[in-house]
Design a protein around this motif. Structure first.
Motif, PDB file in Angstrom:
ATOM      1  N   HIS A  71       5.203   8.085   6.019  1.00 36.27           N
ATOM      2  CA  HIS A  71       6.606   8.503   6.170  1.00 36.27           C
ATOM      3  C   HIS A  71       7.605   7.715   5.322  1.00 36.27           C
ATOM      4  CE1 HIS A  71       5.567  11.325   9.292  1.00 36.27           C
ATOM      5  NE2 HIS A  71       4.917  10.392   9.960  1.00 36.27           N
ATOM      6  N   HIS A  72       7.136   6.999   4.270  1.00 36.47           N
ATOM      7  CA  HIS A  72       8.099   6.164   3.548  1.00 36.47           C
ATOM      8  C   HIS A  72       9.070   6.953   2.677  1.00 36.47           C
ATOM      9  CE1 HIS A  72       5.080   6.342   0.228  1.00 36.47           C
ATOM     10  NE2 HIS A  72       6.105   6.051  -0.573  1.00 36.47           N
ATOM     11  N   HIS A  73       8.858   8.282   2.555  1.00 29.68           N
ATOM     12  CA  HIS A  73       9.836   9.101   1.810  1.00 29.68           C
ATOM     13  C   HIS A  73      10.632  10.031   2.729  1.00 29.68           C
ATOM     14  CE1 HIS A  73       9.279   7.936  -2.344  1.00 29.68           C
ATOM     15  NE2 HIS A  73       7.969   7.914  -2.151  1.00 29.68           N
ATOM     16  N   GLU A  74      10.585   9.773   4.024  1.00 33.98           N
ATOM     17  CA  GLU A  74      11.440  10.554   4.940  1.00 33.98           C
ATOM     18  C   GLU A  74      12.878  10.082   4.724  1.00 33.98           C
ATOM     19  OE1 GLU A  74      10.235  12.946   6.581  1.00 33.98           O
ATOM     20  OE2 GLU A  74       8.118  12.479   6.986  1.00 33.98           O
ATOM     21  N   LEU A 133       0.798  -1.240   0.000  1.00 32.26           N
ATOM     22  CA  LEU A 133       0.000   0.000   0.000  1.00 32.26           C
ATOM     23  C   LEU A 133       0.829   1.288   0.000  1.00 32.26           C
ATOM     24  CD1 LEU A 133      -2.676  -1.142   2.609  1.00 32.26           C
ATOM     25  CD2 LEU A 133      -3.012  -0.893   0.152  1.00 32.26           C
ATOM     26  N   HIS A 134       2.164   1.183   0.048  1.00 35.72           N
ATOM     27  CA  HIS A 134       2.944   2.402   0.321  1.00 35.72           C
ATOM     28  C   HIS A 134       2.724   3.506  -0.718  1.00 35.72           C
ATOM     29  CE1 HIS A 134       5.756   0.547  -2.522  1.00 35.72           C
ATOM     30  NE2 HIS A 134       6.372   1.729  -2.615  1.00 35.72           N
ATOM     31  N   ASP A 135       2.503   3.133  -1.987  1.00 37.96           N
ATOM     32  CA  ASP A 135       2.330   4.162  -3.026  1.00 37.96           C
ATOM     33  C   ASP A 135       0.886   4.331  -3.466  1.00 37.96           C
ATOM     34  OD1 ASP A 135       4.795   5.289  -3.269  1.00 37.96           O
ATOM     35  OD2 ASP A 135       5.497   3.923  -4.848  1.00 37.96           O
ATOM     36  N   ILE A 136      -0.052   3.847  -2.636  1.00 39.75           N
ATOM     37  CA  ILE A 136      -1.456   3.919  -3.061  1.00 39.75           C
ATOM     38  C   ILE A 136      -1.916   5.358  -3.278  1.00 39.75           C
ATOM     39  CG2 ILE A 136      -2.455   3.915  -0.724  1.00 39.75           C
ATOM     40  CD1 ILE A 136      -4.663   2.109  -1.944  1.00 39.75           C
ATOM     41  N   GLN A 173       2.899  14.777  -2.679  1.00 42.86           N
ATOM     42  CA  GLN A 173       1.641  14.675  -1.907  1.00 42.86           C
ATOM     43  C   GLN A 173       1.213  13.218  -1.732  1.00 42.86           C
ATOM     44  OE1 GLN A 173      -0.234  17.260  -0.511  1.00 42.86           O
ATOM     45  NE2 GLN A 173       1.690  18.297  -0.953  1.00 42.86           N
ATOM     46  N   HIS A 174       1.818  12.291  -2.524  1.00 37.41           N
ATOM     47  CA  HIS A 174       1.257  10.932  -2.554  1.00 37.41           C
ATOM     48  C   HIS A 174       1.323  10.205  -1.206  1.00 37.41           C
ATOM     49  CE1 HIS A 174       5.377   9.350  -3.403  1.00 37.41           C
ATOM     50  NE2 HIS A 174       4.898   8.225  -2.903  1.00 37.41           N
ATOM     51  N   PRO A 175       2.347  10.434  -0.332  1.00 33.25           N
ATOM     52  CA  PRO A 175       2.276   9.754   0.975  1.00 33.25           C
ATOM     53  C   PRO A 175       1.089  10.238   1.822  1.00 33.25           C
ATOM     54  CG  PRO A 175       4.512  10.511   0.537  1.00 33.25           C
ATOM     55  CD  PRO A 175       3.635  11.151  -0.487  1.00 33.25           C
TER      56      PRO A 175
HETATM   57 FE   LIG Z   1       6.380   6.434  -2.729  1.00 33.29          FE
END
Ligand SMILES: [Fe+2]
Length: 491
Positions: free
Chosen positions: A403-406, A350-353, A379-381
């Motif tokens: 937070h997967h792009h922190e 689901l991370h990039d949903i 904005q996607h996260p």
């Molecule tokens: Fe992503």
């Protein structure tokens, strides 16, 4: 002392005996010593022309005797009582009044002592009830927020219902319409033993089967083993009370409590209490099932959405499942528990949903994004977080999606979190996400070799990524090289 005759009344010292006199007599005595005797002595001296000085001395002596030996002890006891009364009104019930008196004051003091003792006892009981309620609420709270919450909650209800009815064990069995039998849903026993979860009872058989089929409560005797309890009391007759759980006149299950041999039989009042608990449980179970259906539908929908997002872009096909796979591998290497591994797998999918909310001309662009486009893409996260948030069973996934792009050095997005302020799951996802992007073809570059990918990962430790997570992943790559690098089929 050895020669004392126990039949003879004990001779008491005069002033000790005085403390046992009635209050009226002591007041009369104190009046005599302090007023009557001095007046009489002075009067006598005056009439008989005796030495007035000596008469005055005698009068003063009498008054002093009256004050110190009769009046003062009474006043001291009364003052002590007043102090105690003040202490009680300000909430201090500890301590007892030291009673030496046998007079009315002594009786009052003893009554005070009894009241404060009872009060202390009641306060103790209230305190333990308060703690019990607090404990129950916390357990109910834990049960409500946990994924398998309903089972914990049902066991908790059985435990408390059994406790209220002085029963030693209890079970909740639900009707399996297809197999026409009852299966075990929740169980509790005072000795900590759980009933065999595989226990099934045919409708119409035994007390629970009869109650489920007839939809009526029943009291009687039954063996604990018939409910799946196989302890030492399993083969002994127990007092049993069983009530149906009914919804719209249909039995959906039965609630049974049992008392071990020696316990008194269940009463009609017990039956009424258990029936009302049972009807509340039936509603709770129905609501849970409805919510579960809604939630399951939602989860299936967003999982399908996640795949739909990927399907738009031929280059990212299978990416999310692989990220979930790598993330669970890292989690396993870091010694995380089963629940966390499941969460990592779901979070990977689901991370990039949130990309569902990004326009295709930005999402599928094969050239670098402009600063404005990058801002939209970032904005996607947050969009993903909003999509996953309503699902109670995915609550732990929410922060990982957000937070997967922190970045470990604090210059990532959306929160700019740094180091361990980034949730561990999100740090793991970030490494898995980056690695999969490196080892698959992208529109703007060819895939990296395994060695190059390892080198780049190593270089990113401490800046983009958490060094501990990178180290765990490199270790897996070294140990399970084929499994990880051949992950197209692994997910
Ligand atoms: Fe992503």
């Amino acid at each position: 002392m050895a020669n004392e005759n126990p039949l003879q009344p004990k001779r008491k010292r005069p002033f000790v005996a005085l403390q046992e006199e009635r209050l009226e007599r002591r007041l009369a005595l104190s009046f005599g010593f302090m007023s009557l005797i001095p007046i009489l002595v002075v009067f006598w001296a005056k009439v008989s022309n005796a030495d007035m000085g000596s008469a005055l001395h005698l009068a003063i002596l009498s008054a002093l005797i009256g004050y110190f030996f009769v009046c003062r002890p009474m006043i001291k006891s009364v003052i002590e009582l007043i102090h105690k009364a003040r202490a009680i009104t300000s909430g201090n019930t500890a301590g007892q009044i030291d009673v030496k008196e046998n007079s009315e004051i002594g009786e009052l003091a003893r009554a005070f002592n009894r009241i404060t003792h009872d009060l202390e006892h009641k306060i103790g009981e209230l305190e333990s009830s308060r703690l019990l309620v607090k404990k129950l609420l916390s357990r109910i709270g834990t049960a409500l927020v946990s994924y398998e919450g309903i089972d914990n909650l049902l066991s908790l209800i059985i435990e408390n219902a059994a406790g209220a009815l002085e029963a030693h064990m209890g079970t909740l069995m639900l009707v399996d319409g297809e197999k026409q039998d009852l299966y075990m849903k929740a169980t509790w026993a005072s000795n900590g033993q759980a009933a065999d979860p595989a226990t099934r009872i045919k409708l119409g058989e035994g007390i629970p089967g009869w109650v489920a089929r007839e939809g009526r409560a029943m009291r009687g005797k039954s063996m604990a083993s018939s409910l799946g309890f196989t302890n030492t009391h399993g083969s002994v007759d127990c007092g049993a009370l069983c009530v149906p759980l009914k919804l719209r006149e249909q039995s959906i299950g039965v609630l049974t409590v049992m008392r071990e041999t020696g316990g008194h039989a269940f009463s009609e009042d017990d039956e009424m209490l258990l029936e009302s608990i049972g009807s509340q449980m039936a509603v709770a179970i129905e609501n849970y099932r409805l919510n579960l259906d809604v939630e399951r539908t939602y989860v299936e929908t967003i999982m399908a959405l996640a795949l739909a997002v990927e399907a738009k872009d031929a280059y990212s096909a299978g990416h999310s499942k692989r990220v979930g796979f790598y993330a669970t591998q890292i989690g396993e290497a870091m010694g995380l528990d089963e629940e966390m591994l499941r969460t990592l797998r779901d979070a990977g999918v689901l991370h990039d949903i949130g990309k569902i909310g990004i326009k295709d001309d930005i999402l599928l662009k094969s050239t670098p994004l402009t600063p404005d486009e990058a801002k939209i893409m970032q904005q996607h996260p947050l969009i993903g977080e909003a999509i996953v948030k309503p699902v109670r069973s995915l609550q732990k996934v929410v922060v990982m999606v957000r937070h997967h792009h922190e970045r470990f050095d604090g210059v990532g997005y959306p929160g700019g979190l740094k180091g361990e302020a980034i949730p561990l799951g999100a740090r793991i996802l970030a490494v898995a996400d980056t690695y999969d992007a490196m080892v698959t073809d992208r529109p703007y570059r060819k895939r990296l070799t395994l060695e190059d990918a390892k080198r780049e990962l190593k270089a990113s430790a401490g800046t983009q990524h958490d060094p501990a997570v990178v180290e765990a992943f490199l270790r897996i790559i070294a140990e399970k090289e084929l499994r990880v690098t051949g992950a197209k089929g692994a997910a």
